[in-house]
Design a protein around this motif. Structure first.
Motif, PDB file in Angstrom:
ATOM      1  N   UNK A  36      31.647 -30.721 -14.482  1.00 32.41           N
ATOM      2  CA  UNK A  36      32.190 -29.523 -13.839  1.00 32.41           C
ATOM      3  C   UNK A  36      33.108 -28.840 -14.821  1.00 32.41           C
ATOM      4  N   UNK A  37      34.216 -28.284 -14.314  1.00 31.65           N
ATOM      5  CA  UNK A  37      35.108 -27.548 -15.219  1.00 31.65           C
ATOM      6  C   UNK A  37      35.978 -28.441 -16.106  1.00 31.65           C
ATOM      7  N   UNK A  53      33.063 -23.148 -18.812  1.00 35.10           N
ATOM      8  CA  UNK A  53      33.412 -24.386 -18.114  1.00 35.10           C
ATOM      9  C   UNK A  53      32.339 -24.826 -17.112  1.00 35.10           C
ATOM     10  N   UNK A  54      31.894 -23.878 -16.284  1.00 38.22           N
ATOM     11  CA  UNK A  54      30.884 -24.205 -15.267  1.00 38.22           C
ATOM     12  C   UNK A  54      29.525 -23.639 -15.622  1.00 38.22           C
ATOM     13  N   UNK A  72      26.073 -30.958 -10.509  1.00 39.65           N
ATOM     14  CA  UNK A  72      27.351 -30.395 -10.973  1.00 39.65           C
ATOM     15  C   UNK A  72      28.367 -30.399  -9.823  1.00 39.65           C
ATOM     16  N   UNK A  73      29.657 -30.487 -10.159  1.00 40.53           N
ATOM     17  CA  UNK A  73      30.711 -30.237  -9.160  1.00 40.53           C
ATOM     18  C   UNK A  73      31.399 -28.925  -9.547  1.00 40.53           C
ATOM     19  N   UNK A  74      31.482 -28.029  -8.581  1.00 40.13           N
ATOM     20  CA  UNK A  74      31.871 -26.651  -8.872  1.00 40.13           C
ATOM     21  C   UNK A  74      33.182 -26.296  -8.161  1.00 40.13           C
ATOM     22  N   UNK A  75      34.137 -25.807  -8.931  1.00 38.60           N
ATOM     23  CA  UNK A  75      35.398 -25.362  -8.336  1.00 38.60           C
ATOM     24  C   UNK A  75      35.322 -23.847  -8.153  1.00 38.60           C
ATOM     25  N   UNK A  76      35.315 -23.378  -6.898  1.00 37.32           N
ATOM     26  CA  UNK A  76      35.123 -21.935  -6.655  1.00 37.32           C
ATOM     27  C   UNK A  76      36.207 -21.087  -7.329  1.00 37.32           C
ATOM     28  N   UNK A  83      33.707 -15.976 -13.964  1.00 38.48           N
ATOM     29  CA  UNK A  83      32.837 -14.806 -13.715  1.00 38.48           C
ATOM     30  C   UNK A  83      33.607 -13.513 -13.999  1.00 38.48           C
ATOM     31  N   UNK A  84      34.860 -13.444 -13.519  1.00 37.38           N
ATOM     32  CA  UNK A  84      35.668 -12.231 -13.726  1.00 37.38           C
ATOM     33  C   UNK A  84      35.922 -12.006 -15.219  1.00 37.38           C
ATOM     34  N   UNK A  85      36.241 -13.095 -15.930  1.00 35.72           N
ATOM     35  CA  UNK A  85      36.500 -12.996 -17.370  1.00 35.72           C
ATOM     36  C   UNK A  85      35.286 -12.458 -18.106  1.00 35.72           C
TER      37      UNK A  85
END
Ligand code: GDP
Ligand code: IMO
Ligand code: MG
Length: 420
Positions: A36-37, A53-54, A72-76, A83-85
């Motif tokens: 994940x991250x 990271x993800x 995968x383990x995903x931290x929203x 995504x914003x970056x």
């Protein structure tokens, strides 16, 4: 068509992101299958630098399909930031990033539990990235987890119930935290996730294969951090090895094609745990400085040491590596002599096999070789390799019985040599 897998053979940070980016033009689909991250995969090109990271490292080479697999383990929260970056840099992934509904979510309380558990361990702490990886995988295997698909219905109730359970656990640690801080951005993260196409990735992956699409699976961490085969308990909580790619994407082992094993020309490790060839002297400092060995995710200085062939042989065996990729040979350009560990000296004599546990008083047995002692960063063809570098590579190939097909000599996309 088959799935080629690229994975780290050491303790992570081997340069996976860079090489996946370079290989991407050959593939239609790039996937992440575990981790994940905690991962930080660096890519550099045209004077720009990105750390992912993800998100799979295939996103900068045209409209390839990128998939975050079920393993995968995903931290929203971190996902939204990423995504914003990227959006700010003009990269919009809404049409070519697909996410498995079966991937598990990392919740704010997983991060608190990670921090509480590490604090309680004191000196024996793992040196976790504190991204909530361990607790999220514990909930997955403990059958309590919340999956990406769950955000489409009934998420609030599931979240409240799991959060309460976690708070009881955290109170047992007596750990102090500010929930509001930890939860900041969760709602927005969930909303961002909803804007993406959430897929039954095992069906999609197999459809891609049937349709003749080529797939590159991008490992995170490294073999020596694998939950089963790494230096337990100083490991991460997923299967980082090749077999993990089948589980983390829902494909059959019969579909695995090439297995690219990537290693640094020396070793690094970030976090706690045994490291037989670690250097505590000027040489280690030189590697850290020259190789800019500071964590891509946490900024922590990485521990540095000579290449360890005992460990590398083990990793090649576990993964069934078919091609080796060597990175960061340029970093060793400052040494007149280079060492490679070929065996370990222990209380029970010399051993060549990576043992159940690495004893503290273990001493590496080194082969010394003349260094190339020059700048490799502008080398672009194999015929310009200094003879000492050729010898170094040949020695590794002979010992591991696998060819080194790609050599990376700098962080940039262009600094790469594919050997014939
Ligand atoms: P990953 O986690 O395996 O993707 O690796 P990281 O990105 O965490 O760490 C590798 C670091 O080395 C990054 O800063 C890369 O930009 C850099 N890098 C990759 N390949 C090379 C290389 O051949 N030479 C040098 N000097 N740096 C490299
Ligand atoms: P990439 O994909 C290097 C290490 C941590 C710690 C241990 C457990 O960039 O190569 P965790 O956060 O998973 O609970 O940490 O694993 N670790 C990594 N080290 N590269 C990584 O990823 C890592 N991901 C985790 O430092 O020792
Ligand atoms: Mg990394």
């Amino acid at each position: 068509m088959s799935v080629d897998v690229l994975l780290g053979l050491q303790w992570g940070d081997e340069g996976k992101g860079k090489v996946v980016d370079v290989l991407t033009p050959k593939y239609d689909v790039i996937t992440r299958f575990q981790g994940g991250p905690n991962a930080g995969h660096t890519l550099e090109f045209e004077g720009k630098k990105f750390v992912l990271h993800n998100i799979p490292s295939g996103i900068f080479q045209g409209d390839k399909i990128n998939v975050i697999g079920n393993g995968v383990v995903l931290d929203p929260i971190i996902f939204k930031e990423e995504i914003d970056g990227l959006k700010k840099q003009g990269i919009d992934l809404s049409n070519n990033l697909f996410i498995s509904k079966k991937a598990h979510l990392i919740l704010p309380t997983h991060r608190i539990l990670d921090a509480a558990s590490e604090a309680a361990k004191g000196k024996t702490r793992i040196g976790s990235t504190l991204k909530g990886i361990g607790p999220a995988y514990m909930d997955k295997t403990g059958r309590n987890g919340i999956r990406v698909g769950d955000i489409l219905s009934g998420f609030d109730e599931k979240y409240t119930s799991l959060k309460e359970k976690h708070m009881t656990l955290i109170s047992m640690y007596g750990f102090d935290y500010n929930m509001e801080e930890y939860e900041k951005g969760l709602k927005e993260g969930i909303e961002t996730l909803k804007q993406f196409t959430l897929i039954n990735s095992e069906h999609e992956m197999n459809r891609y294969l049937r349709d003749g699409q080529s797939i590159l699976a991008e490992g995170a961490q490294g073999t020596l951090l694998d939950i089963d085969f790494g230096s337990y308990p100083y490991v991460t909580s997923s299967n980082t090895v090749c077999a993990g790619a089948c589980i983390g994407m829902g494909i059959s082992p019969r579909n695995i094609g090439e297995v690219y094993g990537i290693f640094k020309a020396y070793c690094t490790r970030v976090g706690s745990g045994p490291f037989p060839t670690e250097l505590f002297d000027e040489d280690g400092e030189k590697m850290r400085k020259n190789g800019n060995e500071f964590g891509s995710t946490t900024g922590r200085p990485r521990r540095c040491g000579w290449l360890d062939l005992v460990a590398l042989k083990y990793s090649v065996m576990i993964n069934g590596v078919t091609q080796l990729i060597m990175t960061k040979g340029d970093v060793l350009g400052c040494f007149e002599t280079i060492k490679i560990a070929t065996a370990y000296k222990t209380d029970v004599g010399i051993i060549n096999e990576f043992p159940f546990e690495l004893p503290e008083n273990l001493e590496p047995v080194y082969k010394e070789m003349p260094g190339w002692h020059c700048d490799l960063t502008n080398v672009r063809t194999e015929k310009d390799f200094p003879k000492e570098l050729k010898n170094y590579i040949k020695f590794i190939e002979d010992e591991l019985e696998v060819p080194v097909t790609i050599v990376s000599v700098g962080p940039d996309r262009e600094q790469i040599i594919v050997r014939k």
